[in-house]
Write an enzyme that holds these catalytic residues in place. Structure first.
Site, mmCIF file in Angstrom:
data_model
loop_
_atom_site.group_PDB
_atom_site.id
_atom_site.type_symbol
_atom_site.label_atom_id
_atom_site.label_comp_id
_atom_site.label_asym_id
_atom_site.label_seq_id
_atom_site.Cartn_x
_atom_site.Cartn_y
_atom_site.Cartn_z
ATOM 1 N N HIS A 54 1.377 -1.657 -0.389
ATOM 2 C CA HIS A 54 0.500 0.680 0.209
ATOM 3 C C HIS A 54 0.726 1.365 0.016
ATOM 4 O O HIS A 54 1.837 1.564 0.664
ATOM 5 C CB HIS A 54 -0.958 -0.106 1.017
ATOM 6 C CG HIS A 54 -1.848 -1.092 0.596
ATOM 7 N ND1 HIS A 54 -3.249 -0.859 2.014
ATOM 8 C CD2 HIS A 54 -2.693 -1.861 0.309
ATOM 9 C CE1 HIS A 54 -3.877 -1.832 1.792
ATOM 10 N NE2 HIS A 54 -3.414 -2.788 0.200
ATOM 11 N N GLU A 56 1.112 3.888 1.934
ATOM 12 C CA GLU A 56 1.461 4.238 3.178
ATOM 13 C C GLU A 56 2.507 3.355 3.641
ATOM 14 O O GLU A 56 3.212 3.673 4.641
ATOM 15 C CB GLU A 56 0.275 3.929 4.486
ATOM 16 C CG GLU A 56 -1.065 4.762 3.911
ATOM 17 C CD GLU A 56 -1.500 3.930 3.270
ATOM 18 O OE1 GLU A 56 -3.092 4.299 3.668
ATOM 19 O OE2 GLU A 56 -1.661 2.754 2.397
ATOM 20 N N CYS A 84 -5.807 2.196 5.745
ATOM 21 C CA CYS A 84 -6.659 0.692 6.073
ATOM 22 C C CYS A 84 -6.594 0.059 7.857
ATOM 23 O O CYS A 84 -5.242 1.190 7.819
ATOM 24 C CB CYS A 84 -6.620 -0.194 5.022
ATOM 25 S SG CYS A 84 -4.494 -1.237 5.201
ATOM 26 N N CYS A 87 -2.210 -0.822 7.238
ATOM 27 C CA CYS A 87 -1.449 0.413 7.433
ATOM 28 C C CYS A 87 -2.113 1.601 8.523
ATOM 29 O O CYS A 87 -0.505 2.242 9.150
ATOM 30 C CB CYS A 87 -1.467 1.821 5.756
ATOM 31 S SG CYS A 87 -1.373 0.284 4.702
#
Length: 149
Positions: A54, A56, A84, A87
């Site tokens: 992701h 992040e 999410c 993260c």
């Protein structure tokens, strides 16, 4: 402060546009330490075949490398969509100073699980350039659905 948040969120949006161009879910992230941008990243889950890639997570890795340490307590992460739970938990371990996000994610965002996933000292600011961030996500998923018909 709002002007500064918008400046860095525009950088995150540029990263999200790059993810979009690559066929990735268009989420971008930027990490700022003081006035210095130390990481600019976007989702790479499809490119790397890695569900943890992701924006992040990529930003955390790049920022820690730039700083020479794993704690980001004096940093601000700008991300186009609410992180999410995975993260958010990683941001907790990094002891992130400030999280600034664009669009909320009422289905998959960390707040679905708990506001307490982030570090207790992390400051959170939401809704920065929210309509721009949300529109990019909506466009991506509308095109994805249309291509599957």
């Amino acid at each position: 402060m709002s002007e500064q948040h918008e400046k860095y969120m525009r950088m995150a949006l540029a990263e999200a546009q790059e993810a979009y161009r690559l066929g990735e879910i268009p989420i971008g992230a930027v990490v700022v330490a003081g006035e210095r941008t130390i990481a600019r990243t976007h989702n790479l889950t499809e490119t790397l075949g890695d569900v943890t890639a992701h924006a992040e997570m990529q930003a955390l890795t790049a920022a820690a490398s730039a700083l020479g340490g794993k704690y980001l307590d004096r940093c601000t992460l700008y991300v186009t969509v609410e992180p999410c739970p995975m993260c958010a938990a990683a941001l907790r371990w990094a002891q992130l100073g400030t999280l600034v996000y664009g669009a909320a994610d009422p289905k998959r965002g960390y707040r679905v699980v708990s506001d307490e996933l982030l570090h207790p000292r992390t400051t959170v600011v939401g809704g920065i350039l929210e309509s721009d961030c949300s529109a990019l996500m909506s466009r991506f998923f509308a095109e994805l659905r249309a291509s599957k018909r």
